[in-house]
Design a protein around this motif. Sequence first.
Motif, PDB file in Angstrom:
ATOM      1  N   SER A 199       0.821  -1.206   0.000  1.00  0.00           N
ATOM      2  CA  SER A 199       0.000   0.000   0.000  1.00  0.00           C
ATOM      3  C   SER A 199       0.863   1.269   0.000  1.00  0.00           C
ATOM      4  CB  SER A 199      -0.926  -0.042   1.213  1.00  0.00           C
ATOM      5  OG  SER A 199      -1.900   0.925   1.081  1.00  0.00           O
ATOM      6  N   LYS A 200       1.810   1.318   0.935  1.00  0.00           N
ATOM      7  CA  LYS A 200       2.665   2.510   1.012  1.00  0.00           C
ATOM      8  C   LYS A 200       3.627   2.577  -0.179  1.00  0.00           C
ATOM      9  CE  LYS A 200       2.634   3.515   5.964  1.00  0.00           C
ATOM     10  NZ  LYS A 200       2.082   4.880   5.967  1.00  0.00           N
ATOM     11  N   ALA A 201       4.090   1.414  -0.636  1.00  0.00           N
ATOM     12  CA  ALA A 201       5.015   1.426  -1.779  1.00  0.00           C
ATOM     13  C   ALA A 201       4.296   1.933  -3.030  1.00  0.00           C
ATOM     14  CB  ALA A 201       5.588   0.033  -2.013  1.00  0.00           C
ATOM     15  N   MET A 202       3.069   1.484  -3.231  1.00  0.00           N
ATOM     16  CA  MET A 202       2.285   1.974  -4.363  1.00  0.00           C
ATOM     17  C   MET A 202       2.041   3.475  -4.238  1.00  0.00           C
ATOM     18  SD  MET A 202       1.185  -0.003  -6.822  1.00  0.00           S
ATOM     19  CE  MET A 202       0.870  -1.714  -7.262  1.00  0.00           C
ATOM     20  N   ASP A 203       1.661   3.886  -3.046  1.00  0.00           N
ATOM     21  CA  ASP A 203       1.389   5.306  -2.766  1.00  0.00           C
ATOM     22  C   ASP A 203       2.626   6.137  -3.139  1.00  0.00           C
ATOM     23  OD1 ASP A 203       0.916   7.763  -1.578  1.00  0.00           O
ATOM     24  OD2 ASP A 203       0.409   6.975   0.396  1.00  0.00           O
ATOM     25  N   MET A 204       3.783   5.712  -2.637  1.00  0.00           N
ATOM     26  CA  MET A 204       4.992   6.511  -2.880  1.00  0.00           C
ATOM     27  C   MET A 204       5.400   6.491  -4.346  1.00  0.00           C
ATOM     28  SD  MET A 204       7.107   5.689   0.529  1.00  0.00           S
ATOM     29  CE  MET A 204       8.541   6.678   0.128  1.00  0.00           C
ATOM     30  N   ASN A 205       5.297   5.323  -4.969  1.00  0.00           N
ATOM     31  CA  ASN A 205       5.722   5.220  -6.373  1.00  0.00           C
ATOM     32  C   ASN A 205       4.714   5.863  -7.326  1.00  0.00           C
ATOM     33  OD1 ASN A 205       8.308   3.523  -7.033  1.00  0.00           O
ATOM     34  ND2 ASN A 205       7.408   2.552  -5.248  1.00  0.00           N
ATOM     35  N   LEU A 206       3.422   5.835  -6.959  1.00  0.00           N
ATOM     36  CA  LEU A 206       2.414   6.396  -7.869  1.00  0.00           C
ATOM     37  C   LEU A 206       2.243   7.902  -7.700  1.00  0.00           C
ATOM     38  CD1 LEU A 206      -0.348   3.617  -7.796  1.00  0.00           C
ATOM     39  CD2 LEU A 206       1.048   4.303  -9.764  1.00  0.00           C
ATOM     40  N   THR A 207       2.353   8.382  -6.455  1.00  0.00           N
ATOM     41  CA  THR A 207       2.165   9.828  -6.242  1.00  0.00           C
ATOM     42  C   THR A 207       3.489  10.576  -6.219  1.00  0.00           C
ATOM     43  OG1 THR A 207       2.342   9.715  -3.825  1.00  0.00           O
ATOM     44  CG2 THR A 207       0.136   9.367  -4.775  1.00  0.00           C
ATOM     45  N   GLY A 208       4.574   9.876  -5.900  1.00  0.00           N
ATOM     46  CA  GLY A 208       5.876  10.544  -5.776  1.00  0.00           C
ATOM     47  C   GLY A 208       6.005  11.309  -4.469  1.00  0.00           C
ATOM     48  N   ARG A 209       5.072  11.067  -3.522  1.00  0.00           N
ATOM     49  CA  ARG A 209       5.129  11.837  -2.267  1.00  0.00           C
ATOM     50  C   ARG A 209       6.341  11.426  -1.430  1.00  0.00           C
ATOM     51  NH1 ARG A 209       3.730   9.605   2.824  1.00  0.00           N
ATOM     52  NH2 ARG A 209       2.615   7.630   2.723  1.00  0.00           N
ATOM     53  N   PHE A 210       6.752  12.332  -0.558  1.00  0.00           N
ATOM     54  CA  PHE A 210       7.879  12.040   0.330  1.00  0.00           C
ATOM     55  C   PHE A 210       7.359  11.499   1.657  1.00  0.00           C
ATOM     56  CE2 PHE A 210      10.372  15.782  -1.770  1.00  0.00           C
ATOM     57  CZ  PHE A 210      10.438  15.062  -2.946  1.00  0.00           C
ATOM     58  N   MET A 211       8.121  10.587   2.223  1.00  0.00           N
ATOM     59  CA  MET A 211       7.780  10.022   3.533  1.00  0.00           C
ATOM     60  C   MET A 211       8.756  10.590   4.553  1.00  0.00           C
ATOM     61  SD  MET A 211       7.829   6.007   4.578  1.00  0.00           S
ATOM     62  CE  MET A 211       6.329   5.375   3.886  1.00  0.00           C
ATOM     63  N   GLU A 212       8.215  11.190   5.603  1.00  0.00           N
ATOM     64  CA  GLU A 212       9.069  11.785   6.639  1.00  0.00           C
ATOM     65  C   GLU A 212       9.641  10.678   7.537  1.00  0.00           C
ATOM     66  OE1 GLU A 212       9.282  15.275   7.236  1.00  0.00           O
ATOM     67  OE2 GLU A 212       7.889  15.846   5.640  1.00  0.00           O
ATOM     68  N   ALA A 213      10.644  11.053   8.318  1.00  0.00           N
ATOM     69  CA  ALA A 213      11.367  10.064   9.133  1.00  0.00           C
ATOM     70  C   ALA A 213      10.452   9.292  10.080  1.00  0.00           C
ATOM     71  CB  ALA A 213      12.469  10.765   9.933  1.00  0.00           C
ATOM     72  N   ASP A 214       9.512   9.986  10.739  1.00  0.00           N
ATOM     73  CA  ASP A 214       8.698   9.260  11.739  1.00  0.00           C
ATOM     74  C   ASP A 214       7.804   8.224  11.061  1.00  0.00           C
ATOM     75  OD1 ASP A 214       7.155  11.242  10.628  1.00  0.00           O
ATOM     76  OD2 ASP A 214       6.136  11.793  12.491  1.00  0.00           O
ATOM     77  N   GLU A 215       7.265   8.578   9.893  1.00  0.00           N
ATOM     78  CA  GLU A 215       6.450   7.594   9.165  1.00  0.00           C
ATOM     79  C   GLU A 215       7.345   6.439   8.679  1.00  0.00           C
ATOM     80  OE1 GLU A 215       4.385   9.030   5.665  1.00  0.00           O
ATOM     81  OE2 GLU A 215       3.465   7.064   5.317  1.00  0.00           O
TER      82      GLU A 215
END
Length: 258
Positions: free
Chosen positions: A154-170
Motif C-alpha cells: 500500500s505505502k510502496a504503491m502510494d509513494m511510487n504512484l504519487t511521488g510523495r515524500f515520507m518523513e522520518a517518523d512515518e
Amino acid sequence: MAFETLNVEVQDHVCLIKLNRPEAMNALNTALLSELCTALEEADASDKVRCIVLTGSEKAFAAGADIKEMSEQSFVDVYSADLFAKTNDRIAAIRKPVVAAVAGYALGGGCELAMMCDFIIAADNAKFGQPEINLGVIAGMGGSQRLTRFVGKSKAMDMNLTGRFMEADEAERAGLVSRVVPAKKLLEEASTVAEKIAEKSQLTTMAVKEAVNRSYELPLAEGMLFERRMFHAMFATEDQKEGMAAFLEKREAQFRDK
Ligand code: HXC
C-alpha cells in the motif's frame, strides 16, 4: 585512494563514506557510483575496517540518479549499458555490514541506495521518496521491489504512484528505517552503532548478513534451513568458544575472527 565525489575516512574500525556532490544534492552520477563501489570494495577488503557507514550531507543523503546525465539517454543507451545493474551487483557483494545514515532527501536512487545498505538510521529531517513518476520513468534500483518488502504494497504503491515524500517518523513506523535520531546527532549515533557492530566477530556479522538477505530470496523452510546450517557452522569457530566462555566467565568476549 582519493575520490572526487566522496570523502572517506577510517576511524578505529569504522569506515565513514560521505557522498560529496553538494552542488547537485549528491545526485548519483556515473562518477559517484563508480567511486562509491570502489570505496565500498576497498573498505570490504581492508583488514582494519569492520563496519561501514554511508552518509550524505545534512540536506541530502542523495536526491536520486543524476537527471542531467540521464536526460539525453535513449532506450538503446540504457538497455545496452544495463544502467545501474553493475552498481546493484557490486554493492550487494559487500560482505561487511553497511549502515546508511540518512539526513535530508533520500529520493529515487538515493532512497534505493539507502535500502541497499543493511539498515537505515534516519535523522529526524530525513525524507524518503520515489518521485521518478514525475520524470516519466519508474524506479530502477529497488524502489518498486525493496521498498515494497520494507513498507508493504500500500505505502510502496502510494509513494511510487504519487511521488510523495515520507518523513522520518512515518518511515520508522513503516519499518523502512531502524531508528530516528536528532539530525545533529546522526553521525555520532551511526558511529556508535557501527563501533558496536565492529566489536563482534566478523564471521558472525557476515553470517548475519547472508542469513537475513536469504530471507528475501528463499521460501521460509529453505531460509530456516540455511539459517540453521549457518548457526551450526558457527560451532566450528574459535569465536563461538570464546563468546560462550566469556559469558560463563562474566567477562567481555575478545573475538579474533577465527
Ligand atoms: C541532478 C539534481 C538532482 C538530481 C537536485 N539536483 N536533484 N541534479 N539530478 N536528481 C540539483 C538541482 O538541479 C539544483 O542544481 C541543485 O541540485 C539544488 O536543487 P534544488 O532543486 O534547487 O533544491 P531544492 O529546491 O531544495 O529541492 C530539493 C529537491 C529537488 C526536492 C531534492 O532538487 C528535487 O526534486 N530533485 C529531484 C529528485 C528526483 O526526482 N529524484 C529521482 C531522480 S530519478 P542547480 O544547478 O539548478 O543549482 C532516479 C532514478 C533511479 O533516481 C534509478 C536507479 C538509480
